[in-house]
Design a protein around this motif. Structure first.
Motif, PDB file in Angstrom:
ATOM      1  N   THR A   1       0.635  15.148  -5.499  1.00 29.84           N
ATOM      2  CA  THR A   1       0.916  14.048  -6.433  1.00 29.84           C
ATOM      3  C   THR A   1       0.871  14.541  -7.874  1.00 29.84           C
ATOM      4  OG1 THR A   1       0.028  12.378  -4.928  1.00 29.84           O
ATOM      5  CG2 THR A   1       0.118  11.801  -7.266  1.00 29.84           C
TER       6      THR A   1
ATOM      7  N   GLU B   1      -8.705   7.428  -4.888  1.00 33.54           N
ATOM      8  CA  GLU B   1      -8.293   8.469  -3.935  1.00 33.54           C
ATOM      9  C   GLU B   1      -7.754   9.697  -4.651  1.00 33.54           C
ATOM     10  OE1 GLU B   1      -4.997   9.071  -0.337  1.00 33.54           O
ATOM     11  OE2 GLU B   1      -5.202   7.139  -1.355  1.00 33.54           O
TER      12      GLU B   1
ATOM     13  N   TRP C   1       2.238   0.647  -9.792  1.00 38.18           N
ATOM     14  CA  TRP C   1       0.867   0.250 -10.101  1.00 38.18           C
ATOM     15  C   TRP C   1       0.819  -0.954 -11.033  1.00 38.18           C
ATOM     16  CZ3 TRP C   1      -2.336   5.364 -11.017  1.00 38.18           C
ATOM     17  CH2 TRP C   1      -2.300   6.132  -9.846  1.00 38.18           C
TER      18      TRP C   1
ATOM     19  N   ARG D   1      -6.056   3.529  -4.749  1.00 41.59           N
ATOM     20  CA  ARG D   1      -5.216   4.715  -4.922  1.00 41.59           C
ATOM     21  C   ARG D   1      -5.716   5.584  -6.069  1.00 41.59           C
ATOM     22  NH1 ARG D   1      -2.859   8.831  -2.834  1.00 41.59           N
ATOM     23  NH2 ARG D   1      -0.967   9.525  -3.885  1.00 41.59           N
TER      24      ARG D   1
ATOM     25  N   LYS E   1       0.827  -1.211   0.000  1.00 40.47           N
ATOM     26  CA  LYS E   1       0.000   0.000   0.000  1.00 40.47           C
ATOM     27  C   LYS E   1       0.859   1.257   0.000  1.00 40.47           C
ATOM     28  CE  LYS E   1      -4.014   2.029   2.313  1.00 40.47           C
ATOM     29  NZ  LYS E   1      -5.005   1.854   3.415  1.00 40.47           N
TER      30      LYS E   1
ATOM     31  N   SER F   1       1.057   4.031  -3.019  1.00 44.29           N
ATOM     32  CA  SER F   1       0.759   5.435  -2.730  1.00 44.29           C
ATOM     33  C   SER F   1       1.936   6.341  -3.064  1.00 44.29           C
ATOM     34  CB  SER F   1       0.399   5.598  -1.246  1.00 44.29           C
ATOM     35  OG  SER F   1      -0.784   4.898  -0.935  1.00 44.29           O
TER      36      SER F   1
END
Length: 466
Positions: free
Chosen positions: A328, A319, A289, A316, A279, A283
């Protein structure tokens, strides 16, 4: 000395001076490095270096450098040793591996700084060619050019330098103690905080070495079929400290080992630690990914963690697109500016930015501030802004609308577009207009920027031709 200097500078002569340095006067010793490009000691320098260095532990490093790089100047090695001792005197706990790494870094950096002709590069080129993130990631910034022929020339030169260096230090990179070494070589005071940080890193490395040795013992014990009663606890303790250094295949193997041995409580704890690791990495960056990144050597059937990776990636994405994580997204634009990274996973989030978000993105810190216009140019070029979307006149995306139809066999469904005017457009024009407004606001905030901003806008027809 004056005559040699005159012949070299004024008459463009090549001058070779042969003499007995021990008989030379003080003036010669003081000025020889300013007058002569290179000093060669024509005797068995290596034995003299060994006497002067008087460090049995590190002498093999000096010897290999001497033999592979051809540097015979005793004073060069004395200067290297002085810098080396300046670093290691700060800590008596440095490992042998760290000491060797520090010495190799000093020898190479000092070589380029003092005798650049050996590798035919300067310090800027050394840092660019062998930066931690590699040459290709920095090439556009270094050259400030898209000329592919020029890039090929630079790569060829870098390869030639790397080939020479590989005889002494294969796969050399400017990392670790590099900054401290450069500071000492250029006579800048040592950054105590940086040194302390590196000492801590060295301690971490030592702990990792010990952890590696313990794991080797555990695997030997596992394969011997003669396993101790505390094996499961020792295995859990060891693997839980090295999760970020193990492949997912290995972690799955250790999880299954604990589970099959009947230590399900330890297996569950390890599984939770591994999931937390997955996780955190997902993130941290979209690089993680891709399920294939986690399974570089193939995935075993019934793998324990594949489904969790896909679940973490899905969470993610939701989010980022829901909360519009501007930090990001800002990093996404930096990557696109530096490397041309067109990760389309963030397209929806990028398309949803507003003018406030764009201001943060445009004025965030970049590596070379003089390239701010190039950076803004790259922002406007991002492919996410060029994707066309269908929207109603109130700007609502059609694919975001939930439709409800009343079933009636006697009535034909009429196209929704007949009653709801819509347009097909991309985000780029809107972003360009916001950018113009932000540049005008910058003039108001700082009137000294007026000339540079207005000149750029005139040259690019208000950003239409960049």
């Amino acid at each position: 000395m004056g005559l040699v200097n005159h012949l070299s500078l004024e008459k463009n002569c090549k001058v070779v001076v042969i003499l007995h340095e021990g008989e030379a006067g003080e003036n010669f010793r003081e000025y020889k490095e300013k007058v002569f490009d290179e000093v060669l000691v024509l005797d068995d320098s290596l034995s003299i270096i060994k006497d002067k260095i008087s460090d049995i532990e590190t002498f093999p490093i000096y010897e290999k450098f001497y033999q592979t790089m051809g540097v015979r100047n005793l004073r060069f090695y004395q200067r290297v040793q002085k810098i080396y001792h300046e670093i290691i005197k700060h800590s008596s706990s440095l490992s042998k591996l760290s000491k060797e790494e520090i010495l190799r870094q000093i020898l190479i950096i000092k070589l380029v700084n003092d005798i650049p002709k050996v590798l035919d590069i300067d310090m800027k080129e050394l840092e660019t060619y062998f930066s931690e993130d590699g040459l290709d990631d920095r090439l556009d910034i270094f050259l400030k050019s898209d000329d592919e022929a020029l890039k090929a020339t630079v790569r060829t030169k870098k390869d030639a330098v790397e080939e020479k260096l590989s005889k002494f230090y294969p796969n050399f990179r400017m990392e670790g103690w590099t900054d401290v070494v450069i500071e000492l070589i250029t006579d800048i005071n040592i950054d105590d905080d940086r040194v302390e940080q590196l000492f801590k890193q060295d301690s971490i490395n030592e702990a990792e070495f010990e952890n590696d040795r313990e794991k080797q013992k555990l695997m030997t014990e596992y394969n011997s079929l003669n396993i101790s009663l505390n094996f499961n606890q020792r295995l859990f303790d060891n693997i839980s400290r090295r999760i970020n250094r193990e492949t997912l295949e290995n972690l799955g193997f250790h999880y299954n080992t604990l589970s099959r041995n009947g230590a399900q409580d330890l297996a569950d704890k390890l599984q939770e630690l591994i999931r937390q690791h997955i996780k955190e990495k997902v993130s941290e960056s979209s690089d993680f990914w891709d399920v294939g990144w986690w399974y570089r050597f193939g995935r075993q059937p019934n793998d324990t963690f594949k489904d969790y990776i896909e679940h973490a990636v899905k969470e993610r994405k939701v989010e980022i697109n829901t909360n519009l994580d501007i930090a990001t997204i800002s990093r996404v634009f930096i990557k696109f500016y530096q490397h041309g990274n067109e990760n389309l996973e963030f397209c929806e989030a990028i398309q949803n930015i507003d003018k406030v978000n764009l201001k943060t993105i445009i004025w965030q810190s970049i590596e070379d501030e003089q390239d701010r216009k190039l950076y803004i140019h790259k922002i406007l070029q991002h492919p996410a802004f060029g994707i066309k979307t269908v929207r109603f006149n109130d700007a609502t995306k059609i694919n975001n609308v939930t439709w409800s139809f009343l079933e009636n066999t006697n009535v034909y469904c009429i196209s929704i577009f007949s009653y709801h005017p819509f347009i097909v457009k991309s985000k780029r024009d809107e972003v360009r207009q916001w950018t113009l407004e932000l540049l005008q606001e910058r003039i108001i905030e700082n009137s000294n920027t007026r000339a540079s901003v207005e000149s750029w806008l005139e040259h690019t027809d208000n950003l239409n031709t960049i």
